[in-house]
Scaffold this motif. Structure first.
Motif, PDB file in Angstrom:
ATOM      1  N   LYS A 164      44.450  44.092  40.372  1.00 12.81           N
ATOM      2  CA  LYS A 164      43.099  44.135  39.809  1.00 12.81           C
ATOM      3  C   LYS A 164      42.729  42.790  39.178  1.00 12.81           C
ATOM      4  O   LYS A 164      41.631  42.275  39.367  1.00 12.81           O
ATOM      5  CB  LYS A 164      43.014  45.254  38.772  1.00 12.81           C
ATOM      6  CG  LYS A 164      41.651  45.476  38.199  1.00 12.81           C
ATOM      7  CD  LYS A 164      41.649  46.639  37.223  1.00 12.81           C
ATOM      8  CE  LYS A 164      40.300  46.831  36.597  1.00 12.81           C
ATOM      9  NZ  LYS A 164      40.292  47.919  35.625  1.00 12.81           N
ATOM     10  N   PHE A 172      39.835  40.107  40.431  1.00 14.87           N
ATOM     11  CA  PHE A 172      38.820  39.635  39.488  1.00 14.87           C
ATOM     12  C   PHE A 172      38.732  38.112  39.502  1.00 14.87           C
ATOM     13  O   PHE A 172      37.652  37.534  39.587  1.00 14.87           O
ATOM     14  CB  PHE A 172      39.153  40.140  38.083  1.00 14.87           C
ATOM     15  CG  PHE A 172      38.230  39.644  37.020  1.00 14.87           C
ATOM     16  CD1 PHE A 172      37.025  40.274  36.796  1.00 14.87           C
ATOM     17  CD2 PHE A 172      38.556  38.546  36.242  1.00 14.87           C
ATOM     18  CE1 PHE A 172      36.169  39.828  35.810  1.00 14.87           C
ATOM     19  CE2 PHE A 172      37.704  38.093  35.265  1.00 14.87           C
ATOM     20  CZ  PHE A 172      36.511  38.733  35.043  1.00 14.87           C
ATOM     21  N   GLU A 190      37.252  36.928  42.883  1.00 17.00           N
ATOM     22  CA  GLU A 190      35.823  37.247  43.016  1.00 17.00           C
ATOM     23  C   GLU A 190      34.957  36.319  42.172  1.00 17.00           C
ATOM     24  O   GLU A 190      33.876  35.918  42.578  1.00 17.00           O
ATOM     25  CB  GLU A 190      35.557  38.695  42.593  1.00 17.00           C
ATOM     26  CG  GLU A 190      35.945  39.712  43.614  1.00 17.00           C
ATOM     27  CD  GLU A 190      35.722  41.129  43.124  1.00 17.00           C
ATOM     28  OE1 GLU A 190      35.404  41.327  41.916  1.00 17.00           O
ATOM     29  OE2 GLU A 190      35.880  42.048  43.936  1.00 17.00           O
ATOM     30  N   ARG A 191      35.423  35.997  40.983  1.00 19.85           N
ATOM     31  CA  ARG A 191      34.646  35.167  40.066  1.00 19.85           C
ATOM     32  C   ARG A 191      34.855  33.673  40.280  1.00 19.85           C
ATOM     33  O   ARG A 191      34.228  32.852  39.630  1.00 19.85           O
ATOM     34  CB  ARG A 191      34.985  35.507  38.609  1.00 19.85           C
ATOM     35  CG  ARG A 191      34.746  36.946  38.224  1.00 19.85           C
ATOM     36  CD  ARG A 191      33.270  37.240  38.033  1.00 19.85           C
ATOM     37  NE  ARG A 191      33.017  38.626  37.737  1.00 19.85           N
ATOM     38  CZ  ARG A 191      32.801  39.122  36.541  1.00 19.85           C
ATOM     39  NH1 ARG A 191      32.811  38.334  35.503  1.00 19.85           N
ATOM     40  NH2 ARG A 191      32.568  40.401  36.379  1.00 19.85           N
ATOM     41  N   ARG A 228      35.329  39.941  31.905  1.00 17.35           N
ATOM     42  CA  ARG A 228      35.821  41.165  32.554  1.00 17.35           C
ATOM     43  C   ARG A 228      35.086  42.422  32.113  1.00 17.35           C
ATOM     44  O   ARG A 228      35.222  43.473  32.721  1.00 17.35           O
ATOM     45  CB  ARG A 228      37.309  41.310  32.303  1.00 17.35           C
ATOM     46  CG  ARG A 228      37.662  41.481  30.853  1.00 17.35           C
ATOM     47  CD  ARG A 228      39.150  41.445  30.663  1.00 17.35           C
ATOM     48  NE  ARG A 228      39.431  41.245  29.258  1.00 17.35           N
ATOM     49  CZ  ARG A 228      40.418  41.825  28.625  1.00 17.35           C
ATOM     50  NH1 ARG A 228      41.234  42.607  29.272  1.00 17.35           N
ATOM     51  NH2 ARG A 228      40.606  41.595  27.348  1.00 17.35           N
ATOM     52  N   HIS A 272      31.772  42.836  31.951  1.00 13.62           N
ATOM     53  CA  HIS A 272      30.488  43.053  32.610  1.00 13.62           C
ATOM     54  C   HIS A 272      30.457  42.318  33.933  1.00 13.62           C
ATOM     55  O   HIS A 272      31.391  41.595  34.272  1.00 13.62           O
ATOM     56  CB  HIS A 272      29.294  42.647  31.738  1.00 13.62           C
ATOM     57  CG  HIS A 272      29.547  41.504  30.815  1.00 13.62           C
ATOM     58  ND1 HIS A 272      29.701  40.218  31.231  1.00 13.62           N
ATOM     59  CD2 HIS A 272      29.705  41.476  29.472  1.00 13.62           C
ATOM     60  CE1 HIS A 272      29.916  39.439  30.199  1.00 13.62           C
ATOM     61  NE2 HIS A 272      29.941  40.163  29.118  1.00 13.62           N
ATOM     62  N   SER A 273      29.388  42.527  34.659  1.00 22.79           N
ATOM     63  CA  SER A 273      29.302  41.924  35.987  1.00 22.79           C
ATOM     64  C   SER A 273      29.158  40.409  35.892  1.00 22.79           C
ATOM     65  O   SER A 273      28.871  39.859  34.829  1.00 22.79           O
ATOM     66  CB  SER A 273      28.105  42.504  36.743  1.00 22.79           C
ATOM     67  OG  SER A 273      26.904  42.030  36.183  1.00 22.79           O
ATOM     68  N   GLU A 274      29.328  39.753  37.024  1.00 22.75           N
ATOM     69  CA  GLU A 274      29.231  38.296  37.060  1.00 22.75           C
ATOM     70  C   GLU A 274      27.835  37.832  36.646  1.00 22.75           C
ATOM     71  O   GLU A 274      27.685  36.863  35.899  1.00 22.75           O
ATOM     72  CB  GLU A 274      29.564  37.791  38.466  1.00 22.75           C
ATOM     73  CG  GLU A 274      29.598  36.300  38.583  1.00 22.75           C
ATOM     74  CD  GLU A 274      30.044  35.826  39.949  1.00 22.75           C
ATOM     75  OE1 GLU A 274      30.111  34.601  40.133  1.00 22.75           O
ATOM     76  OE2 GLU A 274      30.331  36.660  40.825  1.00 22.75           O
ATOM     77  N   GLU A 275      26.812  38.547  37.118  1.00 16.80           N
ATOM     78  CA  GLU A 275      25.434  38.174  36.775  1.00 16.80           C
ATOM     79  C   GLU A 275      25.169  38.339  35.283  1.00 16.80           C
ATOM     80  O   GLU A 275      24.532  37.485  34.657  1.00 16.80           O
ATOM     81  CB  GLU A 275      24.431  39.016  37.580  1.00 16.80           C
ATOM     82  CG  GLU A 275      24.492  38.798  39.071  1.00 16.80           C
ATOM     83  CD  GLU A 275      25.632  39.576  39.739  1.00 16.80           C
ATOM     84  OE1 GLU A 275      26.061  40.620  39.196  1.00 16.80           O
ATOM     85  OE2 GLU A 275      26.123  39.102  40.774  1.00 16.80           O
ATOM     86  N   GLU A 276      25.642  39.453  34.717  1.00 20.02           N
ATOM     87  CA  GLU A 276      25.458  39.681  33.282  1.00 20.02           C
ATOM     88  C   GLU A 276      26.174  38.613  32.463  1.00 20.02           C
ATOM     89  O   GLU A 276      25.646  38.139  31.458  1.00 20.02           O
ATOM     90  CB  GLU A 276      25.982  41.064  32.892  1.00 20.02           C
ATOM     91  CG  GLU A 276      25.139  42.206  33.407  1.00 20.02           C
ATOM     92  CD  GLU A 276      25.787  43.547  33.143  1.00 20.02           C
ATOM     93  OE1 GLU A 276      27.038  43.628  33.086  1.00 20.02           O
ATOM     94  OE2 GLU A 276      25.046  44.528  33.013  1.00 20.02           O
ATOM     95  N   HIS A 277      27.372  38.236  32.894  1.00 16.12           N
ATOM     96  CA  HIS A 277      28.119  37.216  32.167  1.00 16.12           C
ATOM     97  C   HIS A 277      27.409  35.865  32.257  1.00 16.12           C
ATOM     98  O   HIS A 277      27.284  35.160  31.253  1.00 16.12           O
ATOM     99  CB  HIS A 277      29.548  37.102  32.706  1.00 16.12           C
ATOM    100  CG  HIS A 277      30.371  36.105  31.961  1.00 16.12           C
ATOM    101  ND1 HIS A 277      30.773  36.304  30.664  1.00 16.12           N
ATOM    102  CD2 HIS A 277      30.828  34.888  32.306  1.00 16.12           C
ATOM    103  CE1 HIS A 277      31.453  35.255  30.257  1.00 16.12           C
ATOM    104  NE2 HIS A 277      31.499  34.378  31.235  1.00 16.12           N
ATOM    105  N   ARG A 278      26.947  35.516  33.440  1.00 17.81           N
ATOM    106  CA  ARG A 278      26.237  34.246  33.610  1.00 17.81           C
ATOM    107  C   ARG A 278      24.987  34.235  32.733  1.00 17.81           C
ATOM    108  O   ARG A 278      24.670  33.230  32.089  1.00 17.81           O
ATOM    109  CB  ARG A 278      25.861  34.042  35.080  1.00 17.81           C
ATOM    110  CG  ARG A 278      25.356  32.636  35.367  1.00 17.81           C
ATOM    111  CD  ARG A 278      25.050  32.377  36.834  1.00 17.81           C
ATOM    112  NE  ARG A 278      26.021  32.957  37.751  1.00 17.81           N
ATOM    113  CZ  ARG A 278      25.734  33.877  38.681  1.00 17.81           C
ATOM    114  NH1 ARG A 278      24.512  34.326  38.810  1.00 17.81           N
ATOM    115  NH2 ARG A 278      26.661  34.333  39.482  1.00 17.81           N
TER     116      ARG A 278
END
Length: 104
Positions: A35, A39, A42-43, A73, A75-81
């Motif tokens: 996992k 992660f 993907e990121r 980790r 939240h989603s990549e978009e939310e983090h950005r």
């Protein structure tokens, strides 16, 4: 330990349960590792930060981004950005306010 483990017909119920539990723990560790690996891949966290976002950030902006990486980790990549960009923008606005207050 795990490589030497064998199940034999002579094993007691307690021994079998213990061996099964050891295998379950080992598999859960492997699942968690997989996992985390997924992660990271993907990121794109193995790439240098400069190649991640494609622009040149100031030292302070890079520091903000680095400090927030541990929260990625959750939240989603978009939310983090969006979170990172929002905090960087907030810091810039605060600096501008400080400059304007110093001028007055």
């Amino acid at each position: 330990l795990l490589a030497d483990m064998e199940f034999s017909p002579e094993d007691k119920e307690e021994d079998i349960n213990l061996k099964v539990r050891v295998l379950e723990i080992y598999n859960s560790k492997l699942d968690a590792r997989e996992k985390r690996k997924k992660f990271v891949l993907e990121r794109g966290l193995l790439q240098k930060p400069e190649s991640n976002n494609g622009n040149n950030r100031s030292k302070e902006e890079k520091e903000i981004e680095q400090n927030l990486r541990i929260w990625a980790r959750f939240h989603s990549e978009e939310e983090h950005r969006s979170l990172v960009e929002g905090l960087i923008e907030e810091r810039m606005v605060r600096k501008q306010i400080e400059q304007l207050q110093a001028q007055v």
